[in-house]
Design a protein around this motif. Structure first.
Motif, PDB file in Angstrom:
ATOM      1  N   ILE A  72       4.376 -12.443  -0.034  1.00  6.35           N
ATOM      2  CA  ILE A  72       4.185 -11.487   1.136  1.00  6.35           C
ATOM      3  C   ILE A  72       2.832 -10.661   1.225  1.00  6.35           C
ATOM      4  CG2 ILE A  72       5.276  -9.195   1.705  1.00  6.35           C
ATOM      5  CD1 ILE A  72       6.956 -11.336   2.179  1.00  6.35           C
TER       6      ILE A  72
ATOM      7  N   THR B 152       0.753 -10.611   4.777  1.00 10.53           N
ATOM      8  CA  THR B 152       0.664  -9.386   5.465  1.00 10.53           C
ATOM      9  C   THR B 152      -0.839  -8.848   5.242  1.00 10.53           C
ATOM     10  OG1 THR B 152       1.681  -8.194   3.849  1.00 10.53           O
ATOM     11  CG2 THR B 152       2.962  -8.914   5.158  1.00 10.53           C
TER      12      THR B 152
ATOM     13  N   THR C  46       9.115  -8.417  -2.763  1.00  8.75           N
ATOM     14  CA  THR C  46       8.964  -8.373  -1.468  1.00  8.75           C
ATOM     15  C   THR C  46       8.766  -6.965  -0.832  1.00  8.75           C
ATOM     16  OG1 THR C  46      10.207 -10.541  -0.593  1.00  8.75           O
ATOM     17  CG2 THR C  46      10.103  -8.815   1.157  1.00  8.75           C
TER      18      THR C  46
ATOM     19  N   LEU D 254       5.265  -5.073   0.439  1.00  4.40           N
ATOM     20  CA  LEU D 254       5.258  -4.227   1.813  1.00  4.40           C
ATOM     21  C   LEU D 254       4.905  -2.836   1.429  1.00  4.40           C
ATOM     22  CD1 LEU D 254       8.271  -5.969   3.509  1.00  4.40           C
ATOM     23  CD2 LEU D 254       5.846  -6.165   4.134  1.00  4.40           C
ATOM     24  N   THR D 255       5.308  -2.215   0.426  1.00  5.82           N
ATOM     25  CA  THR D 255       5.319  -0.697   0.334  1.00  5.82           C
ATOM     26  C   THR D 255       4.198  -0.277  -0.355  1.00  5.82           C
ATOM     27  OG1 THR D 255       7.891  -0.538  -0.164  1.00  5.82           O
ATOM     28  CG2 THR D 255       6.531   1.250  -0.755  1.00  5.82           C
TER      29      THR D 255
ATOM     30  N   VAL E 125       0.119  -4.109   0.396  1.00  4.88           N
ATOM     31  CA  VAL E 125      -0.525  -3.798   1.845  1.00  4.88           C
ATOM     32  C   VAL E 125      -1.435  -2.690   1.886  1.00  4.88           C
ATOM     33  CG1 VAL E 125      -0.649  -4.004   4.279  1.00  4.88           C
ATOM     34  CG2 VAL E 125       0.821  -5.595   2.952  1.00  4.88           C
TER      35      VAL E 125
ATOM     36  N   TYR F 168       9.839  -3.334  13.606  1.00  2.00           N
ATOM     37  CA  TYR F 168       8.796  -3.306  12.569  1.00  2.00           C
ATOM     38  C   TYR F 168       7.411  -3.841  13.074  1.00  2.00           C
ATOM     39  CZ  TYR F 168       7.070  -3.433   7.959  1.00  2.00           C
ATOM     40  OH  TYR F 168       6.222  -3.068   6.735  1.00  2.00           O
TER      41      TYR F 168
ATOM     42  N   GLY G  97       9.508   1.733   2.862  1.00  4.18           N
ATOM     43  CA  GLY G  97       9.439   0.877   1.904  1.00  4.18           C
ATOM     44  C   GLY G  97      10.019   1.425   0.654  1.00  4.18           C
TER      45      GLY G  97
END
Length: 378
Positions: free
Chosen positions: A7, A11, A127, A131-132, A135, A210, A234
């Motif tokens: 992920i 991203t 995952t 994302l939380t 990134v 999103y 997140g």
């Protein structure tokens, strides 16, 4: 950790877009295609890779996939050519498609039958962590040390992961060709197609909102708070995974229905047009609560529906459908944004989630059944 790197690698260009554009002397639109190339690699590779490698031993295969991330992220870090970078991103996506096709089945083999849902919840936690925290941290590091070193740091993480797998992860044999189901055989198993339709409609709804959360928030006066709002999403998603991990082996179908209904209620609430900051934060938090365990819930449902003979084939099919939903969210959301405006998003979400909820409810007999529920029925 493999899921985290998948992920994170996918991203991170979104957070590094201006730096990538400047470093490769391209436009931001061209830099954005680095994400598209990665998704394309995942879509193209997932199913053929699973078919070709189904008989391979699991740990060497996992190591080969991780080494793929090491090679192609390192090329991205060093490349000064846009074409070479696009090729590296495509093959990094191939590694991701291969990884998502085997992680679920691999994790489930490490534990007793009664804990397979919980094992998958643990394996999927990378995952939402990526994302939380991944990134935003990568974006901050890009400002401080440059985008090339960010990709270099991912390669260092990957080297650590290779050592970790060699140290701790048990090996298992693949499935002999005669014992593996074909794609056609898997798709006609009771429950598989309804679950895949829920994957498509649920993830399409999620990705419409999103992907275009920034333009959706702008009319509400929260365009400058996208980072904080996504952080709330997140963090609550992490709580959702914890809850799902505790309950999935007993209440798989109920959790899926509650999650879909919760997201549907969020969409209906957003449709009202209420624009207070408190309302929006609450809606986003509830959305995160309904989404955090989605991957675990749906993959567990597919694994139970396909059985041990079909799990290594159904997971790459799921990966393909999932990535098609991501791409579809960008296309459908972009079309709605240009033609109607962001106010049309909640209505589209309601339609998709109603379809998803009806399918999930109607698949009571065969789909969305945990191992424990099946044993109890027997």
């Amino acid at each position: 950790m493999t899921g985290f790197i998948c992920i994170f690698t996918e991203t991170i260009p979104a957070g590094l877009l201006p730096h990538l554009a400047d470093g490769l002397n391209i436009s931001k639109g061209m830099a954005g295609q680095l994400v598209t190339a990665y998704a394309a690699g995942s879509i193209v590779a997932a199913i053929p890779f699973a078919i070709f490698t189904g008989s391979f031993r699991r740990r060497p295969l996992l190591l080969a996939i991780i080494i793929g991330f090491l090679i192609f992220n390192s090329i991205t870090a060093l490349s000064h050519s846009y074409l070479l970078t696009m090729i590296a991103r495509f093959f990094a996506g191939v590694s991701a498609g291969a990884a998502w096709g085997m992680i679920a089945g691999y994790a489930r083999r490490m534990v007793p039958d009664i804990l397979r849902g919980r094992a998958l919840a643990v394996a999927m936690v990378g995952t939402p962590l990526a994302l939380t925290f991944g990134v935003p941290a990568g974006t901050l590091l890009g400002d401080l040390i440059g985008w090339r070193l960010v990709f270099g740091l991912m390669s260092i993480l990957t080297i650590g992961l290779i050592a970790w797998v060699l140290w701790k992860v048990p090996d298992y044999p693949g499935q002999p060709a005669g014992k593996r189901l074909t794609i056609g055989q898997v798709l006609v198993l009771p429950g598989v197609r309804p679950i895949l339709m829920v994957v498509l409609t649920w993830m399409l709804a999620h990705n419409i909102l999103y992907t275009y959360i920034a333009p959706f928030l702008e009319p509400l006066g929260l365009g400058g708070r996208v980072d904080l709002i996504l952080l709330v999403f997140g963090l609550v998603a992490l709580v959702s995974i914890w809850i799902v991990g505790l309950l999935i082996d007993r209440y798989l179908r109920l959790l899926i229905l509650v999650s879909l209904l919760g997201f549907l209620l969020v969409s209906l609430a957003l449709w009202t047009g209420v624009s207070s900051a408190v309302f929006v934060y609450a809606a986003v938090a509830f959305w995160g609560l309904t989404f955090g365990g989605a991957a675990t819930l749906l993959q567990t449902a597919l694994a139970e529906a396909s059985g041990e003979e079909g799990v290594d084939i159904v997971m790459p099919i799921n990966t393909t459908v999932w990535n098609l939903a991501i791409a579809g969210g960008g296309i459908v959301g972009g079309s709605l944004l240009e033609s109607v405006g962001v106010q049309s998003f909640p209505g589209m979400l309601v339609i998709l989630l109603l379809i998803s909820l009806i399918i999930a409810w109607g698949a009571k007999k065969h789909g969305f059944r945990s191992k424990q529920q099946t044993l109890q029925d027997s």
